[in-house]
Write a protein that holds these residues in place. Structure first.
Motif, PDB file in Angstrom:
ATOM      1  N   VAL A  18       0.860  -1.182   0.000  1.00 36.78           N
ATOM      2  CA  VAL A  18       0.000   0.000   0.000  1.00 36.78           C
ATOM      3  C   VAL A  18       0.893   1.227   0.000  1.00 36.78           C
ATOM      4  N   SER A  19       0.638   2.154  -0.907  1.00 40.82           N
ATOM      5  CA  SER A  19       1.419   3.376  -0.994  1.00 40.82           C
ATOM      6  C   SER A  19       0.971   4.355   0.086  1.00 40.82           C
ATOM      7  N   PRO A  20       1.915   5.003   0.779  1.00 39.84           N
ATOM      8  CA  PRO A  20       1.503   5.987   1.780  1.00 39.84           C
ATOM      9  C   PRO A  20       0.907   7.245   1.148  1.00 39.84           C
ATOM     10  N   TRP A  21       1.044   7.392  -0.162  1.00 43.54           N
ATOM     11  CA  TRP A  21       0.537   8.577  -0.857  1.00 43.54           C
ATOM     12  C   TRP A  21      -0.807   8.307  -1.531  1.00 43.54           C
ATOM     13  N   ALA A  22      -1.405   7.154  -1.305  1.00 44.15           N
ATOM     14  CA  ALA A  22      -2.622   6.775  -2.013  1.00 44.15           C
ATOM     15  C   ALA A  22      -3.879   7.393  -1.408  1.00 44.15           C
ATOM     16  N   ASP A  23      -3.846   7.779  -0.148  1.00 46.32           N
ATOM     17  CA  ASP A  23      -5.048   8.333   0.453  1.00 46.32           C
ATOM     18  C   ASP A  23      -5.187   9.820   0.100  1.00 46.32           C
ATOM     19  N   LEU A  25      -5.029  12.524   1.973  1.00 42.90           N
ATOM     20  CA  LEU A  25      -4.019  13.398   2.565  1.00 42.90           C
ATOM     21  C   LEU A  25      -2.705  13.311   1.791  1.00 42.90           C
ATOM     22  N   GLY A  26      -2.357  12.118   1.344  1.00 42.08           N
ATOM     23  CA  GLY A  26      -1.142  11.960   0.552  1.00 42.08           C
ATOM     24  C   GLY A  26      -1.244  12.656  -0.785  1.00 42.08           C
ATOM     25  N   ARG A  27      -2.398  12.540  -1.436  1.00 45.73           N
ATOM     26  CA  ARG A  27      -2.578  13.214  -2.725  1.00 45.73           C
ATOM     27  C   ARG A  27      -2.551  14.728  -2.572  1.00 45.73           C
ATOM     28  N   SER A  28      -3.151  15.240  -1.506  1.00 43.47           N
ATOM     29  CA  SER A  28      -3.138  16.685  -1.312  1.00 43.47           C
ATOM     30  C   SER A  28      -1.739  17.178  -0.941  1.00 43.47           C
ATOM     31  N   SER A  29      -0.958  16.366  -0.232  1.00 42.21           N
ATOM     32  CA  SER A  29       0.413  16.786   0.076  1.00 42.21           C
ATOM     33  C   SER A  29       1.273  16.782  -1.183  1.00 42.21           C
ATOM     34  N   ILE A  30       1.042  15.844  -2.078  1.00 41.72           N
ATOM     35  CA  ILE A  30       1.763  15.844  -3.357  1.00 41.72           C
ATOM     36  C   ILE A  30       1.389  17.084  -4.159  1.00 41.72           C
ATOM     37  N   ARG A  31       0.115  17.423  -4.183  1.00 41.81           N
ATOM     38  CA  ARG A  31      -0.342  18.614  -4.915  1.00 41.81           C
ATOM     39  C   ARG A  31       0.269  19.880  -4.309  1.00 41.81           C
ATOM     40  N   ALA A  32       0.338  19.952  -2.974  1.00 41.47           N
ATOM     41  CA  ALA A  32       0.945  21.121  -2.323  1.00 41.47           C
ATOM     42  C   ALA A  32       2.425  21.226  -2.676  1.00 41.47           C
ATOM     43  N   ALA A  33       3.122  20.095  -2.715  1.00 42.20           N
ATOM     44  CA  ALA A  33       4.543  20.108  -3.089  1.00 42.20           C
ATOM     45  C   ALA A  33       4.708  20.560  -4.537  1.00 42.20           C
ATOM     46  N   GLN A  34       3.813  20.142  -5.414  1.00 40.16           N
ATOM     47  CA  GLN A  34       3.889  20.574  -6.810  1.00 40.16           C
ATOM     48  C   GLN A  34       3.671  22.080  -6.927  1.00 40.16           C
ATOM     49  N   ILE A  35       2.733  22.614  -6.172  1.00 42.63           N
ATOM     50  CA  ILE A  35       2.478  24.057  -6.218  1.00 42.63           C
ATOM     51  C   ILE A  35       3.684  24.826  -5.704  1.00 42.63           C
ATOM     52  N   ILE A  36       4.298  24.331  -4.632  1.00 40.56           N
ATOM     53  CA  ILE A  36       5.490  24.999  -4.095  1.00 40.56           C
ATOM     54  C   ILE A  36       6.622  24.949  -5.104  1.00 40.56           C
ATOM     55  N   MET A  37       6.781  23.812  -5.784  1.00 40.19           N
ATOM     56  CA  MET A  37       7.853  23.697  -6.781  1.00 40.19           C
ATOM     57  C   MET A  37       7.614  24.616  -7.975  1.00 40.19           C
TER      58      MET A  37
END
Length: 80
Positions: A18-23, A25-37
């Motif tokens: 199970v990926s820790p980024w699949a839920d 909260l994980g998807r929204s944290s990935i999106r936040a990191a993309q926006i910051i980048m």
């Protein structure tokens, strides 16, 4: 080390962890990191342009003044 497995629609477990980024909260944290980048280089570019502006404007003014005064300097040299 045993990792949890995912269950499909039929309820059978698979061998994929199970990926820790699949839920959500994980998807929204990935999106936040993309926006910051995306925003970080934009901020750096804007700040760099602000500093360049502080250098370019005086240089352009000096060139304009030199071009405007140039004929007068040549005339003065000819007069001695």
């Amino acid at each position: 080390m045993n990792q949890p497995t995912t269950t499909g629609k039929a309820g059978r477990g698979t061998d994929q962890p199970v990926s820790p980024w699949a839920d959500s909260l994980g998807r929204s944290s990935i999106r936040a990191a993309q926006i910051i980048m995306l925003l970080a280089p934009g901020v750096v570019i804007v700040r760099a342009l602000a500093h360049v502006q502080l250098v370019i404007i005086p240089i352009l003014l000096a060139l304009i003044l030199a071009a405007a005064i140039g004929p007068f300097v040549i005339w003065l040299r000819e007069k001695g």
